[in-house]
Design a protein around this motif. Structure first.
Motif, PDB file in Angstrom:
ATOM      1  N   THR A   1       1.045  16.231 -62.704  1.00 46.83           N
ATOM      2  CA  THR A   1       0.894  15.312 -63.836  1.00 46.83           C
ATOM      3  C   THR A   1       0.507  16.087 -65.072  1.00 46.83           C
ATOM      4  O   THR A   1      -0.495  16.816 -65.054  1.00 46.83           O
ATOM      5  N   PRO A   2       1.296  15.964 -66.170  1.00 43.09           N
ATOM      6  CA  PRO A   2       0.946  16.690 -67.399  1.00 43.09           C
ATOM      7  C   PRO A   2      -0.501  16.413 -67.811  1.00 43.09           C
ATOM      8  O   PRO A   2      -0.886  15.259 -68.018  1.00 43.09           O
ATOM      9  N   THR A   3      -1.291  17.460 -67.872  1.00 41.13           N
ATOM     10  CA  THR A   3      -2.739  17.326 -68.095  1.00 41.13           C
ATOM     11  C   THR A   3      -3.170  18.234 -69.233  1.00 41.13           C
ATOM     12  O   THR A   3      -2.782  19.396 -69.297  1.00 41.13           O
ATOM     13  N   MET A   4      -3.980  17.664 -70.095  1.00 41.86           N
ATOM     14  CA  MET A   4      -4.549  18.411 -71.219  1.00 41.86           C
ATOM     15  C   MET A   4      -6.057  18.510 -71.013  1.00 41.86           C
ATOM     16  O   MET A   4      -6.698  17.536 -70.616  1.00 41.86           O
ATOM     17  N   ILE A   5      -6.623  19.687 -71.273  1.00 42.27           N
ATOM     18  CA  ILE A   5      -8.068  19.895 -71.130  1.00 42.27           C
ATOM     19  C   ILE A   5      -8.647  20.175 -72.509  1.00 42.27           C
ATOM     20  O   ILE A   5      -8.123  21.033 -73.244  1.00 42.27           O
ATOM     21  N   LEU A   6      -9.691  19.452 -72.860  1.00 41.60           N
ATOM     22  CA  LEU A   6     -10.339  19.617 -74.150  1.00 41.60           C
ATOM     23  C   LEU A   6     -11.748  20.170 -73.967  1.00 41.60           C
ATOM     24  O   LEU A   6     -12.443  19.794 -73.021  1.00 41.60           O
ATOM     25  N   GLY A   7     -12.157  21.035 -74.880  1.00 38.51           N
ATOM     26  CA  GLY A   7     -13.544  21.468 -74.983  1.00 38.51           C
ATOM     27  C   GLY A   7     -14.051  21.110 -76.368  1.00 38.51           C
ATOM     28  O   GLY A   7     -13.377  21.407 -77.368  1.00 38.51           O
ATOM     29  N   MET A   8     -15.212  20.465 -76.464  1.00 43.69           N
ATOM     30  CA  MET A   8     -15.711  19.940 -77.738  1.00 43.69           C
ATOM     31  C   MET A   8     -17.137  20.395 -77.989  1.00 43.69           C
ATOM     32  O   MET A   8     -17.979  20.321 -77.099  1.00 43.69           O
ATOM     33  N   ASP A   9     -17.386  20.844 -79.230  1.00 45.81           N
ATOM     34  CA  ASP A   9     -18.732  21.281 -79.583  1.00 45.81           C
ATOM     35  C   ASP A   9     -18.935  21.088 -81.077  1.00 45.81           C
ATOM     36  O   ASP A   9     -17.975  21.045 -81.854  1.00 45.81           O
ATOM     37  N   VAL A  10     -20.192  20.955 -81.479  1.00 51.51           N
ATOM     38  CA  VAL A  10     -20.560  20.859 -82.891  1.00 51.51           C
ATOM     39  C   VAL A  10     -21.663  21.875 -83.145  1.00 51.51           C
ATOM     40  O   VAL A  10     -22.657  21.912 -82.408  1.00 51.51           O
ATOM     41  N   SER A  11     -21.482  22.705 -84.165  1.00 59.23           N
ATOM     42  CA  SER A  11     -22.538  23.652 -84.538  1.00 59.23           C
ATOM     43  C   SER A  11     -23.149  23.206 -85.856  1.00 59.23           C
ATOM     44  O   SER A  11     -22.460  22.673 -86.730  1.00 59.23           O
ATOM     45  N   HIS A  12     -24.451  23.401 -85.979  1.00 64.14           N
ATOM     46  CA  HIS A  12     -25.188  22.949 -87.156  1.00 64.14           C
ATOM     47  C   HIS A  12     -25.712  24.149 -87.932  1.00 64.14           C
ATOM     48  O   HIS A  12     -25.837  25.258 -87.398  1.00 64.14           O
ATOM     49  N   GLY A  13     -26.020  23.923 -89.191  1.00 61.72           N
ATOM     50  CA  GLY A  13     -26.568  24.985 -90.019  1.00 61.72           C
ATOM     51  C   GLY A  13     -27.902  25.475 -89.481  1.00 61.72           C
ATOM     52  O   GLY A  13     -28.560  24.794 -88.689  1.00 61.72           O
ATOM     53  N   SER A  14     -28.303  26.647 -89.922  1.00 61.44           N
ATOM     54  CA  SER A  14     -29.563  27.211 -89.448  1.00 61.44           C
ATOM     55  C   SER A  14     -30.727  26.369 -89.927  1.00 61.44           C
ATOM     56  O   SER A  14     -30.610  25.609 -90.892  1.00 61.44           O
ATOM     57  N   PRO A  15     -31.878  26.446 -89.239  1.00 63.25           N
ATOM     58  CA  PRO A  15     -33.046  25.656 -89.641  1.00 63.25           C
ATOM     59  C   PRO A  15     -33.390  25.873 -91.117  1.00 63.25           C
ATOM     60  O   PRO A  15     -33.346  26.990 -91.618  1.00 63.25           O
ATOM     61  N   GLY A  16     -33.698  24.780 -91.783  1.00 62.42           N
ATOM     62  CA  GLY A  16     -34.030  24.854 -93.190  1.00 62.42           C
ATOM     63  C   GLY A  16     -32.847  24.683 -94.127  1.00 62.42           C
ATOM     64  O   GLY A  16     -33.014  24.557 -95.336  1.00 62.42           O
ATOM     65  N   ARG A  17     -31.613  24.687 -93.560  1.00 62.57           N
ATOM     66  CA  ARG A  17     -30.423  24.492 -94.391  1.00 62.57           C
ATOM     67  C   ARG A  17     -29.902  23.074 -94.203  1.00 62.57           C
ATOM     68  O   ARG A  17     -28.901  22.824 -93.555  1.00 62.57           O
ATOM     69  N   SER A  18     -30.595  22.106 -94.775  1.00 58.92           N
ATOM     70  CA  SER A  18     -30.195  20.707 -94.619  1.00 58.92           C
ATOM     71  C   SER A  18     -28.935  20.400 -95.405  1.00 58.92           C
ATOM     72  O   SER A  18     -28.269  19.384 -95.153  1.00 58.92           O
ATOM     73  N   ASP A  19     -28.569  21.275 -96.359  1.00 59.31           N
ATOM     74  CA  ASP A  19     -27.383  21.020 -97.167  1.00 59.31           C
ATOM     75  C   ASP A  19     -26.114  21.532 -96.501  1.00 59.31           C
ATOM     76  O   ASP A  19     -25.011  21.158 -96.895  1.00 59.31           O
ATOM     77  N   ALA A  20     -26.246  22.404 -95.510  1.00 58.91           N
ATOM     78  CA  ALA A  20     -25.067  22.993 -94.875  1.00 58.91           C
ATOM     79  C   ALA A  20     -24.382  21.982 -93.976  1.00 58.91           C
ATOM     80  O   ALA A  20     -25.028  21.348 -93.141  1.00 58.91           O
ATOM     81  N   PRO A  21     -23.061  21.790 -94.121  1.00 55.60           N
ATOM     82  CA  PRO A  21     -22.368  20.840 -93.250  1.00 55.60           C
ATOM     83  C   PRO A  21     -22.332  21.345 -91.814  1.00 55.60           C
ATOM     84  O   PRO A  21     -22.432  22.544 -91.554  1.00 55.60           O
ATOM     85  N   SER A  22     -22.195  20.432 -90.876  1.00 52.52           N
ATOM     86  CA  SER A  22     -21.992  20.816 -89.485  1.00 52.52           C
ATOM     87  C   SER A  22     -20.513  21.102 -89.258  1.00 52.52           C
ATOM     88  O   SER A  22     -19.646  20.616 -89.994  1.00 52.52           O
ATOM     89  N   ILE A  23     -20.239  21.888 -88.243  1.00 49.76           N
ATOM     90  CA  ILE A  23     -18.861  22.285 -87.933  1.00 49.76           C
ATOM     91  C   ILE A  23     -18.498  21.728 -86.569  1.00 49.76           C
ATOM     92  O   ILE A  23     -19.153  22.027 -85.571  1.00 49.76           O
ATOM     93  N   ALA A  24     -17.462  20.875 -86.533  1.00 47.29           N
ATOM     94  CA  ALA A  24     -16.976  20.312 -85.274  1.00 47.29           C
ATOM     95  C   ALA A  24     -15.733  21.081 -84.846  1.00 47.29           C
ATOM     96  O   ALA A  24     -14.807  21.285 -85.644  1.00 47.29           O
TER      97      ALA A  24
END
Length: 904
Positions: free
Chosen positions: A629-652
């Motif tokens: 059966t045609p099967t796709m595998i996904l891996g998902m993660d979100v990285s956040h800015g370093s502590p103290g950088r509340s202005d930095a966007p997160s990366i999905a």
């Protein structure tokens, strides 16, 4: 009549869980408004050889399950009804409340969370009560000079060192939490109150730790003990403590105890801290602008008064030039006239307090007063108090030092845990005793299984059999090596001989099957730019590349000046991947040998479309549940800015497999999103401008179609990283819905079946071999009984070989399984996915798709380090759901590399 005895709580296996809400293999109605819920465990695995294990779970018995916790809301205010905002005061006030009004409160013991909730076993005499609590507190500024101060005032303050302050405490009944809810949860039932009951038990342990003077960090606590400190440089130390939490498990209620580490400021003289923090050899070299920023809000103890203060800043002038008015009696006049005196802080402490300050003449003073009423203390008289958390991000050197110094062998860690159970005697707490709770002092014992390592295929159709989670390419060729005809070397490092490096790389590649021509050119950075900004250095290097190369090369080998965290890395990757579409491999070799060069070649071959190895089952298309059966595998993660950088966007970042029936090749899709948001916002996001970007899923699905001759995935296996148990429902009801909508948006009628699995590494369960075996558990160890959840579908797997320290297993939670894997099939698939990581010749600790997603997010996130994409050439920006904060968008990857494993 329902059985309410202790047997179920004591560890006898509970009855089988109720059937899953969504039966395995059955598709739910897509338009059903009812929220999806996690499936129940369908059964247990049986493959693999048996092994006796222990875990850091301590069996808990509850002999009075009919007891009930009563929750009360607590309001703390001053006499003028202003709320008490100092969090540290709460426990002091409640402790005094108990001492003063114990009889009025029925003699009940409290479990107080330190903020607004208080718990008792059984009810208080009244549902609503108000009390006045009087605390004696030290005077704020005893014996320290402030603007306009005088010796008389200092004497008066020192004579009257304590004063009383009154607080109003309101206690109002909130709800009841039956302890029996834990019993029901252990039997597989879902009850609303079980998490509340477990939280109360955890709060009791936190209160014990608070009473011992510990630093509390969520469910961990840390003692003021110099033996627990590990210096990592920069004035920062790792402080070792303990994590504790009650958990419902398949074997009954357990107490999970683990070694925990937090970062603290190294206690001691402030001057020594600043020297260490800035790497200054002597105090005169300290940068006081940086020091002022670093010291703000730290707590210090004045050695001359033994009192604590909070730093609000530094004086602008040194101690000898900082004057204040000191008032005092002259003693000459008949009536003792007060003669004010202008005196420096330095002279005050040396002449009036007889203190030696050999270096303070050159230093500014600490301001420990209030914004409009400063209070100055010489630096030499102040030391940082212990157990102050350091929340800034660590440097790579600090992190490496912490990891190296914090390692504990399995037997050493077991001893620390069992000793803590004996020493702290948790179950002797009056509140736990009132519930009839007793805790065993030995680790939980049970059987696990060790799965057989999958067979791999390498070059010349040769089998490669991993041993102890490892294999190598000694005298072996890569399965599908790439021929590299045009490439170049650029060198930002003055210490690297690029000619030697390229020669040895070519020779090593030849043995692995990679045919590399000589590099077209070797480009050294021009000397005058080595002190320029990273952006300029990269720009000037690409100017040279365009001049010296007739066209784009297959790849560029880039030699960086630093091994980790080089400032050049982010701008270099952005320029090469986004602007020019050239695959690059960055290196910073300190020692060149065959192993190092092989690891570099594995990455280069993967980035350029080659394959280093495959599972033998992939080659013959025999992976269970996937082969037909045609099967796709996904891996998902979100990285956040370093502590103290509340202005930095997160990366999905989401990676998706392609070229089915293979499960080893992946493409990444990366987007920015709102800062610190964990749920992925752009899985499906129709473009309002008609642009060719409807979100991450569309990009990955189209790539899957293109590599499978138009076949569409009938099954999608999702591995999600980085979410806690409280966020599982959001994964099911937000992210899964987005994926389905993305599929429907492509006008596809037959929605694929989904299996959604959350992988966690940040947990506190450790596995040990029973019988005092000193080694870590063998690679492939899996546990799905005894210490797992009594109802939910989860298991632990330690796929990697733990060579140093104590291995941490991955904790997998199956949220939904429409595909209908058997436990054995799913566990073997996950185990196999730990062997397809193309960068490595070892089994990794978590499935490769998640590692790839993490790499993609981290690498593309470096694009953001030096650019403001609100003003970037892309000219595009999105807004958060609130519509107010713009989220800068990443530049799109060049089409030449977008489909590659550029992140490898």
């Amino acid at each position: 009549m329902e059985k309410t005895g202790t047997q179920d709580l004591d560890g006898s296996p509970p009855p089988p869980p109720p059937p899953a809400t969504v039966p395995t293999g059955v598709r739910p109605q897509l338009i059903d408004p009812v929220k999806r819920v996690m499936i129940s465990r369908p059964g247990f695995g049986s493959s693999g050889r048996r092994i006796q294990l222990e875990a850091n779970h301590f069996k808990v018995s509850v002999n009075s399950p009919d007891e009930t916790f009563y929750q009360y809301s607590v309001s703390l205010s001053y006499e003028d009804k202003k709320p008490v905002e100092n969090k540290g005061m709460g426990r002091k006030i409640i402790d005094k409340l108990y001492q003063t009004y114990s009889s009025e409160l029925g003699g009940k013991r409290f479990a107080y969370d330190g903020e607004k909730a208080l718990y008792t076993v059984g009810p208080l005499p009244r549902n609503k009560q108000e009390f006045t609590v009087v605390l004696e507190e030290s005077m704020a500024k005893r014996g320290s000079p402030s603007r306009g101060g005088s010796p008389d005032e200092a004497v008066k303050r020192s004579r009257r060192s304590l004063h009383s302050k009154s607080y109003i405490v309101e206690i109002n009944y909130a709800t009841k939490i039956p302890l029996k809810s834990v019993l029901l949860a252990l039997r597989g039932a879902e009850t609303e109150k079980v998490q509340d009951a477990l939280r109360v038990l955890d709060i009791i342990l936190r209160q014990q730790a608070a009473n011992r003077g510990c630093l509390l960090v969520r469910q961990s606590f840390f003692h003021d003990d110099s033996r627990m400190l590990t210096d990592v440089g920069g004035g920062v130390a790792g402080c070792r403590g303990l994590h504790s939490s009650f958990r419902p498990t398949h074997g009954g209620l357990s107490l999970n105890i683990d070694v925990s580490t937090t970062m603290i400021l190294t206690p001691g003289p402030v001057i020594e801290f600043l020297k260490a923090n800035q790497g200054a050899r002597e105090a005169r070299a300290i940068d006081w602008v940086k020091a002022k920023k670093m010291l703000k809000n730290m707590r210090v103890k004045a050695t001359h008064s033994n009192r604590e203060f909070k730093i609000i800043g530094l004086s602008e002038k040194p101690c000898t030039e900082l004057y204040f008015t000191l008032k005092g009696k002259s003693g000459d006049g008949a009536n003792g006239d007060v003669q004010p005196e202008e005196i420096s802080v330095y002279d005050y402490f040396t002449r009036h307090r007889n203190l030696q300050l050999p270096n303070s003449a050159y230093f500014p003073c600490l301001d420990v007063g209030k914004p409009k009423k400063p209070n100055y203390l010489p630096l030499e008289l102040c030391s940082l108090v212990s157990l102050q958390r350091y929340t800034k991000s660590l440097s790579s050197q600090q992190r490496a030092s912490l990891v190296e110094k914090s390692r504990q062998k399995p037997l050493e860690r077991k001893k620390v845990l069992t000793d803590s159970m004996l020493n702290y005697r948790y179950d002797e707490d009056p509140l736990l005793a009132a519930c009839g709770i007793s805790i065993e002092k030995q680790l939980t014992k049970f059987d696990g299984r060790v799965l057989e390592a999958p067979r791999l295929k390498v070059g010349s159709n040769e089998d490669c059999i991993p041993r102890n989670g490892r294999w190598n390419f000694n005298n072996k060729r890569l399965l599908n090596p790439i021929k590299i005809e045009r490439w170049a070397v650029v060198n930002f490092s003055a210490r690297c001989d690029t000619s030697q490096l390229s020669r040895e790389l070519i020779n090593c590649g030849r043995g692995k099957g990679i045919i590399m021509e000589r590099p077209f050119t070797l480009i050294e950075e021009e000397h005058q730019y080595r002190r320029a900004s990273p952006l300029i250095r990269v720009e000037k290097m690409f100017e040279q590349i365009k001049v010296k190369l007739p066209g784009p090369p297959q790849f560029i080998l880039c030699v960086l000046p630093e091994k980790k965290n080089s400032d050049i890395y982010g701008p270099w990757k952005k320029k090469s991947l986004s602007d020019f579409g050239i695959a690059t491999q960055c290196v910073s070799p300190t020692k060149i040998n065959d192993q190092y060069l092989t690891n570099v070649l594995l990455k280069i071959n993967s980035k350029l479309g080659g394959t280093n190895s495959l599972l033998a089952l992939e080659v013959v298309s025999r992976i269970p549940m996937i082969k037909d059966t045609p099967t796709m595998i996904l891996g998902m993660d979100v990285s956040h800015g370093s502590p103290g950088r509340s202005d930095a966007p997160s990366i999905a970042a989401v990676v998706g497999s392609h070229s089915w029936p293979l499960i080893s090749r992946y493409r990444a899709a990366v987007r920015t999103q709102s800062s610190k948001v964990e749920m992925i916002e752009s899985l499906f996001k129709p473009s309002p401008n008609g642009e060719d970007d409807d979100g991450i899923m569309r990009e990955l699905l189209l790539d899957f179609y293109s590599t499978t001759n138009g076949q569409k995935p009938s099954q999608i296996v999702v591995f999600r990283d980085g979410v806690s148990e409280s966020q599982f429902s959001q994964v099911l009801n937000n992210e899964l819905d987005q994926m389905i909508k993305a599929y429907q948006h492509l006008r596809e009628e037959n929605i694929p079946k989904f299996t959604v699995i959350v992988a966690q590494k940040n947990h506190h369960t450790k596995l040990f071999q029973a019988g005092g075996v000193p080694e870590n558990v063998p690679p492939g160890t899996v546990v799905d009984t005894k210490i797992v959840h009594p109802r939910n579908y989860d298991f632990y797997m330690c796929a990697q070989a733990g060579m140093i320290g104590t291995s941490r297993p991955a904790h997998y939670h199956v949220l939904v399984d429409e595909i209908g894997f058997s436990p054995d099939d799913l566990q073997n698939l996950i185990h196999s996915l730990s062997y397809v990581y193309q960068r490595s010749t070892t089994a990794i600790s978590i499935v490769a798709p998640i590692c790839y997603a993490h790499l993609a997010a981290a690498q593309v996130g470096q694009f953001m380090k030096f650019d403001d994409f609100n003003d970037s050439s892309s000219g595009r920006g999105s807004f958060t759901s609130a519509g107010s904060v713009p989220v800068p968008q990443l530049p799109r990857l060049h089409k030449n590399v977008a489909g590659s494993m550029f992140f490898c």
